[in-house]
Design an enzyme around this catalytic site. Structure first.
Site: not given
Ligand SMILES: CCCCCCC/C=C/C(=O)SCCNC(=O)CCNC(=O)[C@H](O)C(C)(C)COP(=O)(O)OP(=O)(O)OC[C@H]1O[C@@H](n2cnc3c(N)ncnc32)[C@H](O)[C@@H]1OP(=O)(O)O
Length: 719
Positions: A61, A100, A103, A123
């Site tokens: 997400a 997500g 999922e 999460e």
């Molecule tokens: C009833 C309600 C229903 C709602 C259901 C919702 C259920 C789902 C929930 C979720 O999915 S929560 C999110 C789960 N995902 C994560 O936790 C992954 C988070 N990201 C990471 O672990 C890492 O970013 C990565 C994917 C492993 C990549 O690592 P890398 O070192 O290559 O890059 P980063 O510097 O970490 O990230 C680059 C850039 O991207 C932004 N970012 C990363 N993931 C997300 C995200 N999920 N959402 C928004 N933004 C994300 C991160 O902040 C970086 O941004 P900048 O610093 O470049 O601006």
């Protein structure tokens, strides 16, 4: 946000296109829903493949969207429609399938993963649970014990482990998307009902209650006061005991509770703060995205004490050749053995071979003439460090970077004794250096942008969370620690016990209270620093009134404890007693109780009952107050940097977000009012006096922490 194309004449290929991680933002959800509708209604289409652009399936997400009201189509119905569709859908997982994104893969009927892909439900590390059906589908697919472990830890797993667990159907070294298209074509016409994970029955172990109880105990111990792992366990219980639709309802209720708890906001703030912290700027305008780091292939570490050894290991395990220097043969041999042992254990744990061939040990600084970078980690003594830097300046080639691991001394004073002040910076590791994730990169006024870029990038290469800080006594972390420790000892004087203070801090979420932590770290280090700075010992001016030094309130109790040879765990006695030296089980010591009573009666202090609330307010508000001063002084660029330093260097509880985020959640007005109250009660403690920045923020209506930078920008910055 998602590309739709027809490949091999009958396979609809849906590619998520939301760089950098193809997060499931509102437009992406919308595009998936529309693309699926199109694929399912087009009679030419026989199967569907979902993949992500740029070799990344989906990072989950869009976490940024959690801060506001839901816009666009909710995720769950989009996912349900994919699973229910009557054409086979194959997920082609490259890079990551997280949260997500995982999922989304779970609702596809088949999953093909590239061998380098990583999957997981992280999460819980964001203070929530997999609430798009992940907590209900994963247990149905792989059983309760494995699902419970993955969901409560948020651990990422490899494609190979995912295959073993039965999460993916095939792992490939080739292009996962092309393989998925072939796979999809072969799946056409096969029955799909057994491929719909929500329709499976959860394999329920006979000892379900015991299993869940053990998991509950474990997460309560590991993450004190954190709600998300407990909610994850409840959701998994629902998957084991309820039909899918009821389980989904329970998942949603638990998610709502977590979302409204405040903890989720703190965890999500930490996620972004950690990423923001790497984005440094110098007053010259040089910054992370316009400065080129040098490549470091060889380094030297001077001093093989606890810090030096950990630094050698941190460098060698990322492939940098290291020359380790000691001043005496015995110390060198001892250090050599320790380093080799540490590297071997580390390599065994990671299942790789130890990089011992990268190590060289020497007694002579002359051997350092060709290294790219030196990290000095000798005793915390300015005169000694200056001698080392003068010598390095003569010996090393003129382009070698000279860094110091000092924990608080003036980096610019060291730069001043060299012939290359622009190539000098601080690299302040935290003990044990090969374990602790934090690195403070200290930017002296003369450090060049290339020097800072190199130190920051080297930190990243070593797996550290690097934060650029200004050059002031104690830098950021240790500068803030002092007033915090002072409050704890003042509270002892006033009537509290070490156990009571520790319990209040542990109930707040710290793994260890301040006194247990001090016993672990060793009390003699601080005692030596206080002696050197003239606060205690024979050099103290005898005209000082009792309990005052250098014009301010001073508590000599820590010195009295050290005078009795009580240096903490290593001597079996400290603020607590231990069964033997080196033991970790802290027990209250009547001798300390006695010492406190005698002390109070000597100075006529009437002990009073001190509430946990006062302990938390005085210790933590004073900590943040110093953080505000650091921001005012321009020694940290933003509150997020301070919070990251406290999260990774001082084990500040993540569900509280860090000291600056915490006070923003308490309410700045209240924090100001309490500091004013305590300062009135203790006017001889300057650290309790509310900082100008705190007052300014309150006067400006207490903006959220992410906005504080706008109010700091006008002030003088060293970064
Ligand atoms: C009833 C309600 C229903 C709602 C259901 C919702 C259920 C789902 C929930 C979720 O999915 S929560 C999110 C789960 N995902 C994560 O936790 C992954 C988070 N990201 C990471 O672990 C890492 O970013 C990565 C994917 C492993 C990549 O690592 P890398 O070192 O290559 O890059 P980063 O510097 O970490 O990230 C680059 C850039 O991207 C932004 N970012 C990363 N993931 C997300 C995200 N999920 N959402 C928004 N933004 C994300 C991160 O902040 C970086 O941004 P900048 O610093 O470049 O601006």
């Amino acid at each position: 946000m998602a590309r739709y194309e027809l490949v091999k004449r009958s396979v609809a290929l849906i590619t998520l296109t939301n760089p950098p991680v193809n997060a499931l933002s509102s437009p992406v959800r919308h595009a998936i829903a529309k693309s699926m509708e199109r694929a399912l209604s087009d009679p030419k289409v026989t199967a569907v493949v979902i993949c992500g652009e740029n070799g990344r399936f989906c990072g989950g997400a869009d976490i940024r969207e959690f801060a506001g009201p839901l816009r666009g189509p909710p995720l769950i119905p989009v996912l349900d429609a994919i699973e229910a569709g009557r054409k086979p859908v194959v997920a082609a997982i490259e890079g990551v399938a997280l949260g997500g994104g995982f999922e989304l893969a779970l609702v596809c009927h088949y999953r093909i993963a590239h061998s380098k892909a990583r999957l997981g439900l992280p999460e819980v590390t964001l203070g929530i649970l997999p609430a798009a059906g992940g907590s209900q589908r994963l247990p149905r697919l792989i059983g309760i014990p494995a699902a419970l472990e993955l969901i409560t830890t948020g651990r990422h797993i490899s494609a190979q482990e995912a295959l073993k667990l039965g999460i993916v159907d095939q792992v490939t070294d080739q292009n996962a998307c092309e393989m998925a298209v072939e796979f999809a074509l072969k799946s056409v016409g096969k029955p799909l009902s057994s491929r719909r994970v929500s329709m499976l029955t959860t394999p329920c172990p006979p000892d379900l209650d015991a299993l869940l109880e053990a998991a509950t105990m474990q997460v309560k111990k590991k993450a004190r006061g954190v709600m998300a792992p407990l909610a994850c366990i409840q959701a998994v219980r629902a998957a084991a005991t309820m039909p899918f639709s009821k389980g989904m309802k329970r998942e949603s209720e638990l998610m709502t509770t977590l979302f409204n708890s405040g903890q989720a906001q703190a965890f999500q703030y930490c996620f972004f703060a950690q990423r923001t912290a790497g984005k440094w700027t110098l007053p010259s305008g040089a910054q992370w995205n316009n400065s080129k780091p040098r490549e470091i292939r060889s380094a030297a570490v001077i001093g093989l004490g606890t810090m030096g050894r950990g630094i050698v290991v941190s460098l060698a395990r990322v492939g940098i050749s290291v020359i380790a220097v000691e001043s005496e043969k015995k110390l060198l041999e001892n250090g050599r053995q320790m380093v080799i042992g540490m590297l071997e254990r580390d390599a065994k744990r990671r299942g790789v071979s130890a990089s011992l061939n990268l190590l060289n040990f020497t007694l002579s600084l002359q051997d350092l003439k060709d290294v790219d970078l030196v990290i000095e980690a000798v005793f915390e003594d300015m005169a000694l460090k200056k001698r080392v830097f003068q010598e390095l300046s003569k010996v090393c080639r003129p382009t070698t970077l000279l860094c110091t691991n000092t924990s608080g001394l003036d980096v610019d004073a060291l730069a001043g004794v060299t012939n290359r002040p622009h190539l000098v910076a601080g690299m302040h590791f935290f003990s044990p250096a090969h374990v602790m994730k934090l690195l403070e990169v200290v930017c002296g006024p003369r450090s060049s942008s290339e020097t800072i870029a190199t130190a920051m990038s080297l930190g990243k290469k070593m797996g550290k969370v690097s934060v650029a800080v200004g050059n002031c006594p104690g830098f950021v972390g240790n500068r803030m620690l002092k007033p915090y420790l002072d409050q704890a000892t003042f509270l002892l004087e006033e009537g509290a016990t070490p156990e009571q203070i520790d319990k209040a801090l542990e109930d707040f979420g710290f793994a260890m209270g301040v006194f247990r932590m001090s016993d672990l770290a060793g009390l003699d280090v601080g005692w030596r620093v206080r002696k050197e700075s003239g606060l205690t010992g024979p050099d103290v001016d005898s005209k000082n009134p009792p309990r005052r030094r250098q014009g301010h309130r001073y508590c000599p109790i820590p010195d009295m404890v050290c005078e009795q040879g009580r240096f903490g765990q290593k001597t079996g006695r400290g603020w607590y007693m231990y069964d033997k030296p080196g033991d970790t089980n802290a027990k209250p010591d009547p001798l300390i109780q006695n010492l406190l009573e005698t002390y109070r009666s000597r100075y006529g202090i009437q002990p009073r009952n001190i509430s946990d609330q006062e302990i938390i307010e005085r210790c933590l508000f004073v900590l943040a107050n110093e953080g505000f001063r650091i921001l005012e002084d321009g020694m940290a660029a933003r509150p997020e940097d301070i919070d990251v330093i406290y999260l990774f260097g001082y084990a500040f509880p993540r569900h509280r977000g860090g000291p600056m985020f915490y006070v923003s959640m308490v309410g700045l007005e209240r924090v100001l009012e309490r500091l004013e109250y305590y300062h009135q009660a203790h006017p001889d403690v300057p650290h309790l006096e509310p900082s100008a920045l705190l007052k300014k923020l309150v006067a400006c209506g207490s903006p959220p922490v992410q906005k504080w930078r706008e109010y700091i920008k006008t002030m003088h910055s060293h970064l």
